[in-house]
Motif scaffolding. Structure first.
Motif, PDB file in Angstrom:
ATOM      1  N   THR A   9       0.832  -1.212   0.000  1.00 39.55           N
ATOM      2  CA  THR A   9       0.000   0.000   0.000  1.00 39.55           C
ATOM      3  C   THR A   9       0.864   1.259   0.000  1.00 39.55           C
ATOM      4  O   THR A   9       0.604   2.207  -0.745  1.00 39.55           O
ATOM      5  N   LEU A  10       1.885   1.257   0.841  1.00 38.59           N
ATOM      6  CA  LEU A  10       2.790   2.419   0.912  1.00 38.59           C
ATOM      7  C   LEU A  10       3.498   2.634  -0.424  1.00 38.59           C
ATOM      8  O   LEU A  10       3.631   3.764  -0.892  1.00 38.59           O
ATOM      9  N   GLN A  11       3.936   1.551  -1.035  1.00 36.63           N
ATOM     10  CA  GLN A  11       4.659   1.636  -2.304  1.00 36.63           C
ATOM     11  C   GLN A  11       3.783   2.222  -3.406  1.00 36.63           C
ATOM     12  O   GLN A  11       4.236   3.052  -4.199  1.00 36.63           O
ATOM     13  N   LYS A  12       2.522   1.804  -3.434  1.00 37.97           N
ATOM     14  CA  LYS A  12       1.614   2.317  -4.474  1.00 37.97           C
ATOM     15  C   LYS A  12       1.409   3.822  -4.320  1.00 37.97           C
ATOM     16  O   LYS A  12       1.408   4.562  -5.308  1.00 37.97           O
ATOM     17  N   SER A  13       1.247   4.276  -3.061  1.00 43.34           N
ATOM     18  CA  SER A  13       1.049   5.721  -2.832  1.00 43.34           C
ATOM     19  C   SER A  13       2.302   6.503  -3.195  1.00 43.34           C
ATOM     20  O   SER A  13       2.228   7.554  -3.842  1.00 43.34           O
ATOM     21  N   GLU A  14       3.473   5.998  -2.799  1.00 42.97           N
ATOM     22  CA  GLU A  14       4.726   6.683  -3.125  1.00 42.97           C
ATOM     23  C   GLU A  14       4.936   6.734  -4.636  1.00 42.97           C
ATOM     24  O   GLU A  14       5.379   7.753  -5.181  1.00 42.97           O
ATOM     25  N   SER A  15       4.620   5.634  -5.312  1.00 46.15           N
ATOM     26  CA  SER A  15       4.753   5.594  -6.777  1.00 46.15           C
ATOM     27  C   SER A  15       3.804   6.606  -7.436  1.00 46.15           C
ATOM     28  O   SER A  15       4.178   7.285  -8.391  1.00 46.15           O
ATOM     29  N   PHE A  16       2.588   6.694  -6.885  1.00 41.10           N
ATOM     30  CA  PHE A  16       1.637   7.641  -7.455  1.00 41.10           C
ATOM     31  C   PHE A  16       2.170   9.065  -7.365  1.00 41.10           C
ATOM     32  O   PHE A  16       2.150   9.809  -8.350  1.00 41.10           O
ATOM     33  N   TYR A  17       2.637   9.465  -6.164  1.00 43.69           N
ATOM     34  CA  TYR A  17       3.114  10.840  -5.990  1.00 43.69           C
ATOM     35  C   TYR A  17       4.345  11.113  -6.858  1.00 43.69           C
ATOM     36  O   TYR A  17       4.475  12.200  -7.426  1.00 43.69           O
ATOM     37  N   ALA A  18       5.222  10.126  -7.004  1.00 44.19           N
ATOM     38  CA  ALA A  18       6.400  10.296  -7.866  1.00 44.19           C
ATOM     39  C   ALA A  18       5.969  10.497  -9.318  1.00 44.19           C
ATOM     40  O   ALA A  18       6.484  11.384 -10.021  1.00 44.19           O
ATOM     41  N   ASP A  19       5.008   9.685  -9.769  1.00 44.57           N
ATOM     42  CA  ASP A  19       4.503   9.806 -11.142  1.00 44.57           C
ATOM     43  C   ASP A  19       3.778  11.141 -11.348  1.00 44.57           C
ATOM     44  O   ASP A  19       3.920  11.780 -12.394  1.00 44.57           O
ATOM     45  N   ALA A  20       2.997  11.549 -10.342  1.00 47.99           N
ATOM     46  CA  ALA A  20       2.243  12.806 -10.449  1.00 47.99           C
ATOM     47  C   ALA A  20       3.205  13.989 -10.571  1.00 47.99           C
ATOM     48  O   ALA A  20       3.010  14.883 -11.402  1.00 47.99           O
ATOM     49  N   TYR A  21       4.271  14.012  -9.734  1.00 46.87           N
ATOM     50  CA  TYR A  21       5.275  15.092  -9.830  1.00 46.87           C
ATOM     51  C   TYR A  21       5.945  15.089 -11.195  1.00 46.87           C
ATOM     52  O   TYR A  21       6.157  16.135 -11.801  1.00 46.87           O
ATOM     53  N   TYR A  22       6.263  13.879 -11.688  1.00 44.66           N
ATOM     54  CA  TYR A  22       6.934  13.785 -12.993  1.00 44.66           C
ATOM     55  C   TYR A  22       6.034  14.326 -14.103  1.00 44.66           C
ATOM     56  O   TYR A  22       6.469  15.124 -14.935  1.00 44.66           O
TER      57      TYR A  22
ATOM     58  N   ILE B 260      -0.355  18.525  -5.371  1.00 46.25           N
ATOM     59  CA  ILE B 260       0.273  17.201  -5.139  1.00 46.25           C
ATOM     60  C   ILE B 260       0.996  17.207  -3.801  1.00 46.25           C
ATOM     61  O   ILE B 260       0.881  16.264  -3.010  1.00 46.25           O
ATOM     62  N   LYS B 261       1.740  18.295  -3.507  1.00 53.66           N
ATOM     63  CA  LYS B 261       2.491  18.395  -2.245  1.00 53.66           C
ATOM     64  C   LYS B 261       1.547  18.383  -1.047  1.00 53.66           C
ATOM     65  O   LYS B 261       1.812  17.709  -0.049  1.00 53.66           O
ATOM     66  N   ILE B 262       0.432  19.110  -1.133  1.00 52.04           N
ATOM     67  CA  ILE B 262      -0.540  19.139  -0.030  1.00 52.04           C
ATOM     68  C   ILE B 262      -1.082  17.727   0.214  1.00 52.04           C
ATOM     69  O   ILE B 262      -1.133  17.259   1.356  1.00 52.04           O
ATOM     70  N   SER B 263      -1.450  17.038  -0.869  1.00 51.08           N
ATOM     71  CA  SER B 263      -1.975  15.665  -0.743  1.00 51.08           C
ATOM     72  C   SER B 263      -0.913  14.722  -0.162  1.00 51.08           C
ATOM     73  O   SER B 263      -1.195  13.923   0.728  1.00 51.08           O
ATOM     74  N   SER B 264       0.303  14.847  -0.659  1.00 52.99           N
ATOM     75  CA  SER B 264       1.405  13.999  -0.188  1.00 52.99           C
ATOM     76  C   SER B 264       1.707  14.260   1.287  1.00 52.99           C
ATOM     77  O   SER B 264       1.890  13.320   2.073  1.00 52.99           O
ATOM     78  N   ASP B 265       1.743  15.529   1.694  1.00 50.37           N
ATOM     79  CA  ASP B 265       2.002  15.881   3.096  1.00 50.37           C
ATOM     80  C   ASP B 265       0.892  15.353   4.006  1.00 50.37           C
ATOM     81  O   ASP B 265       1.166  14.831   5.100  1.00 50.37           O
ATOM     82  N   ASN B 266      -0.361  15.497   3.562  1.00 52.73           N
ATOM     83  CA  ASN B 266      -1.498  14.981   4.339  1.00 52.73           C
ATOM     84  C   ASN B 266      -1.393  13.461   4.517  1.00 52.73           C
ATOM     85  O   ASN B 266      -1.636  12.937   5.602  1.00 52.73           O
ATOM     86  N   TYR B 267      -1.025  12.790   3.422  1.00 48.89           N
ATOM     87  CA  TYR B 267      -0.882  11.325   3.476  1.00 48.89           C
ATOM     88  C   TYR B 267       0.248  10.933   4.428  1.00 48.89           C
ATOM     89  O   TYR B 267       0.082  10.033   5.251  1.00 48.89           O
ATOM     90  N   ASN B 268       1.377  11.625   4.320  1.00 50.15           N
ATOM     91  CA  ASN B 268       2.515  11.311   5.195  1.00 50.15           C
ATOM     92  C   ASN B 268       2.164  11.530   6.667  1.00 50.15           C
ATOM     93  O   ASN B 268       2.603  10.790   7.539  1.00 50.15           O
ATOM     94  N   GLN B 269       1.378  12.543   6.928  1.00 52.28           N
ATOM     95  CA  GLN B 269       0.940  12.803   8.303  1.00 52.28           C
ATOM     96  C   GLN B 269       0.014  11.674   8.779  1.00 52.28           C
ATOM     97  O   GLN B 269       0.115  11.210   9.901  1.00 52.28           O
ATOM     98  N   LYS B 270      -0.881  11.217   7.882  1.00 50.73           N
ATOM     99  CA  LYS B 270      -1.816  10.137   8.209  1.00 50.73           C
ATOM    100  C   LYS B 270      -1.094   8.828   8.524  1.00 50.73           C
ATOM    101  O   LYS B 270      -1.515   8.077   9.396  1.00 50.73           O
TER     102      LYS B 270
END
Length: 197
Positions: free
Chosen positions: A90-103, A121-131
């Motif tokens: 699950t973590l890998q899929k989210s990290e891959s998504f954010y990497a692809d979205a930034y790219y 993207i950064k706001i969503s990523s930060d919220n996810y990392n906090q969660k």
């Protein structure tokens, strides 16, 4: 002439060593006193590998409490791998998504739109990392515990097998007479070689 004499002496020496070798074969076989120890069986069939694990495996065969402990270690390691795999995927899929979205956002030519997307993207990523901060903390704890379990069990196995290898060593004392006899032969040949002119 000197070369022929040297070659002849060398051949004779080698032949006499071969004759002595066949006469002294039992001495080589008797270089070690072979009494039985509790791990002699496993060491007779020794193949290159981890000696601690080989001796410990022999001990497990005859000790139910050690077998139970070993099974518990194996089970906890397998369970740990399964638990971490579920979270890891699950973590890998989210990290891959954010990497692809930034790219992909980086390929947008409209700089204002690009900035806006990167911000979202950064706001969503930060919220996810906090969660998931608690999840990551617990994953780190599981990994730390795995390391501690492995370290303590390794130390236990080494401490358990040290007396066994010492028993084996005591049951197989090595004699020096065979080595001393062989060194005399070497010294004799060295002396002959030094005196050849």
């Amino acid at each position: 002439m000197k070369k022929i004499l040297f070659a002849s002496a060398l051949v004779l020496s080698l032949l006499s060593c071969k004759e002595n070798k066949s006469r002294n074969a039992p001495a080589v076989e008797n270089a070690v006193d072979n009494a039985e120890s509790s791990v002699s069986g496993s060491l007779k069939s020794y193949r290159k590998g981890n000696m601690v694990d080989q001796i410990y495996h022999e001990l497990i065969k005859n000790d139910q409490s050690l077998k139970t402990l070993d099974n518990r270690i194996i089970e906890i390691n397998e369970e740990s791998s399964k638990v971490l795999a579920v979270y890891g995927e699950t973590l890998q899929k989210s990290e891959s998504f954010y990497a692809d979205a930034y790219y992909q956002a980086g390929t947008i030519k409209d700089s204002l739109l690009k900035q806006q997307l990167e911000k979202e993207i950064k706001i969503s990523s930060d919220n996810y990392n906090q969660k998931i901060s608690k999840v990551k903390e617990l994953i780190n704890k599981v990994n730390t515990n795995n390391d501690h379990i492995t370290n303590l069990y390794t130390a236990f196995k080494i401490r358990k097998t040290l007396p066994e290898i010492e028993k084996y060593q005591n049951a197989h004392p090595m004699k020096t007479d065979n080595l001393e006899s062989f060194i005399k032969k070497q010294d004799q040949l060295l002396s002959e070689l030094k005196n050849i002119k």
